[in-house]
Motif scaffolding. Structure first.
Motif, PDB file in Angstrom:
ATOM      1  N   GLU A 240       0.828  -1.221   0.000  1.00 44.29           N
ATOM      2  CA  GLU A 240       0.000   0.000   0.000  1.00 44.29           C
ATOM      3  C   GLU A 240       0.855   1.261   0.000  1.00 44.29           C
ATOM      4  OE1 GLU A 240      -2.854  -0.305   3.164  1.00 44.29           O
ATOM      5  OE2 GLU A 240      -4.196  -1.554   1.944  1.00 44.29           O
ATOM      6  N   ARG A 241       1.929   1.216   0.803  1.00 45.09           N
ATOM      7  CA  ARG A 241       2.834   2.368   0.862  1.00 45.09           C
ATOM      8  C   ARG A 241       3.551   2.539  -0.487  1.00 45.09           C
ATOM      9  NH1 ARG A 241       3.772   7.218   2.929  1.00 45.09           N
ATOM     10  NH2 ARG A 241       5.951   7.637   3.429  1.00 45.09           N
ATOM     11  N   TYR A 242       3.971   1.414  -1.076  1.00 44.74           N
ATOM     12  CA  TYR A 242       4.641   1.461  -2.379  1.00 44.74           C
ATOM     13  C   TYR A 242       3.734   2.133  -3.417  1.00 44.74           C
ATOM     14  CZ  TYR A 242       6.757  -0.046  -6.751  1.00 44.74           C
ATOM     15  OH  TYR A 242       7.309  -0.054  -7.996  1.00 44.74           O
ATOM     16  N   ILE A 243       2.492   1.689  -3.454  1.00 48.21           N
ATOM     17  CA  ILE A 243       1.548   2.221  -4.439  1.00 48.21           C
ATOM     18  C   ILE A 243       1.248   3.699  -4.157  1.00 48.21           C
ATOM     19  CG2 ILE A 243      -0.875   2.076  -5.198  1.00 48.21           C
ATOM     20  CD1 ILE A 243      -0.507  -1.020  -5.049  1.00 48.21           C
ATOM     21  N   GLU A 244       1.144   4.037  -2.878  1.00 45.20           N
ATOM     22  CA  GLU A 244       0.866   5.425  -2.512  1.00 45.20           C
ATOM     23  C   GLU A 244       1.984   6.355  -3.007  1.00 45.20           C
ATOM     24  OE1 GLU A 244       0.805   6.204   1.679  1.00 45.20           O
ATOM     25  OE2 GLU A 244      -0.215   8.132   1.423  1.00 45.20           O
ATOM     26  N   MET A 245       3.245   5.954  -2.771  1.00 49.30           N
ATOM     27  CA  MET A 245       4.374   6.801  -3.157  1.00 49.30           C
ATOM     28  C   MET A 245       4.516   6.870  -4.679  1.00 49.30           C
ATOM     29  SD  MET A 245       5.272   8.017  -0.354  1.00 49.30           S
ATOM     30  CE  MET A 245       6.838   8.837  -0.572  1.00 49.30           C
ATOM     31  N   LEU A 246       4.363   5.729  -5.343  1.00 49.04           N
ATOM     32  CA  LEU A 246       4.399   5.724  -6.806  1.00 49.04           C
ATOM     33  C   LEU A 246       3.265   6.594  -7.349  1.00 49.04           C
ATOM     34  CD1 LEU A 246       5.312   4.715  -9.579  1.00 49.04           C
ATOM     35  CD2 LEU A 246       4.073   2.572  -9.164  1.00 49.04           C
ATOM     36  N   GLY A 247       2.118   6.501  -6.702  1.00 47.42           N
ATOM     37  CA  GLY A 247       0.951   7.285  -7.114  1.00 47.42           C
ATOM     38  C   GLY A 247       1.194   8.778  -7.000  1.00 47.42           C
ATOM     39  N   VAL A 248       1.851   9.204  -5.914  1.00 46.34           N
ATOM     40  CA  VAL A 248       2.176  10.630  -5.751  1.00 46.34           C
ATOM     41  C   VAL A 248       3.005  11.094  -6.950  1.00 46.34           C
ATOM     42  CG1 VAL A 248       3.541  12.279  -4.402  1.00 46.34           C
ATOM     43  CG2 VAL A 248       2.037  10.659  -3.233  1.00 46.34           C
TER      44      VAL A 248
END
Ligand SMILES: [Zn+2]
Length: 317
Positions: A240-248
């Motif tokens: 979830e954190r990986y996707i959140e940061m990539l998403g930013v």
């Protein structure tokens, strides 16, 4: 003959292997082969290996120099495409190396070079899932995070091809150290290297995690956290954190460029929908103007490892 085809040599120069192929103008790879890069032997030895690979491909395809349009080379580093010079390639230990002139002299063919992520962007835009779009962003999620931009149907590389470094936009001020010397770059959160680091940290924090089923920290890969996504809380947090940061990073890049499509390539993109769906939701929610549009579509790369080789060949089309 009505359908006279043109032929090109595409070279994907990697840190370990040099992959090459004979490509026609429809983007079909007629023949392919690879040889070890041997960068530790020096730049001249690498050039000699590329020459050997090209000559052997031409021989096998029964094509003479006069039947080829030229050679395109995708380089892992900053490749000044106008000067034909590799400005900087950390992987190969090169600085200001005039590879195009040397290759051209040895092969008797025109040679063009480009950064490997830009090559992948060009390959996908011409022959893959970016076909038919005018504004395409490609982000490769591998050991590092690479970027390629097609703007108004043309590759955009910036001054002396040193731009389009999408992996080095900061998504967290003062965050994780990046290979470039800054902190908090997209690469420091969204590369496979970062995903492995965060999976290991999660295991160290949580001795009860099911992630330990893989044996040891050394067995962690960029797939591990995704494999345990539905079975383990720590794994879920990592993903979830990986996707959140990539998403930013993706929302920032989308706001800057407003492409029609964002293509994700590299090893991590094999996670498919588990990666794409939450990213698309975040992008739709957070992009400037929201649902007023125009919407930006996120997809996974279609050509896989061939994108770079095909894009390199397409430099001469
Ligand atoms: Zn960086």
């Amino acid at each position: 003959m009505t359908n006279i085809r043109k032929y090109y040599l595409g070279i994907d120069l990697g840190g370990t292997f040099i992959k090459g192929g004979i490509v026609d103008d429809a983007g079909k790879i007629l023949l392919r082969d690879k040889v070890p890069t041997e960068s530790e032997m020096g730049a001249d030895a690498v050039v000699a290996n590329i020459v050997t690979l090209c000559k052997s491909l031409m021989e096998k395809a029964d094509l003479s120099v006069s039947e080829l349009v030229g050679v395109g080379v995708g380089v892992p580093g900053t490749a000044d495409s106008e000067r034909g010079e590799v400005t900087y390639a950390n992987n190969l230990g090169w600085k200001n190396f005039p590879i195009a002139d040397q290759l051209s002299e040895d092969l008797g063919l025109p040679v063009k070079i480009v950064n490997d992520a830009s090559a992948a962007a060009l390959g996908e835009s011409k022959f893959g899932c970016g076909k038919g779009y005018r504004h395409v962003v490609m982000i490769t999620l591998g050991t590092g995070v690479g970027g390629g931009l097609m703007l108004d149907g043309k590759l955009f590389e910036g001054n002396r091809s040193a731009g389009a470094e999408l992996g080095h936009v900061v998504v967290m001020a003062g965050g994780e150290p990046c290979t470039c010397g800054r902190r908090g770059c997209l690469e420091a959160y969204a590369s496979a290297t970062a995903l492995i680091r965060d999976t290991k940290r999660a295991m160290e924090r949580d001795p009860e995690s099911k992630l330990w089923e893989i044996g040891s920290l050394d067995a962690v890969t960029g797939k591990t956290a995704f494999d345990y996504l539905d079975k383990d809380e720590s794994a879920r947090e990592v993903v979830e954190r990986y996707i959140e940061m990539l998403g930013v990073g993706i929302v920032d890049i989308a706001n800057l460029i407003r492409p029609e499509i964002i293509i994700l390539g590299g090893g991590v993109c094999h996670e498919g929908d588990r990666l794409i769906r939450p990213l698309q939701e975040m992008l739709d929610r957070e992009i400037h103007g929201g649902d007023i549009g125009p919407a930006v579509k996120i997809v996974t790369a279609e050509l896989g490892n061939d994108a770079g080789l095909l894009g390199a060949a397409a430099l001469l089309m």
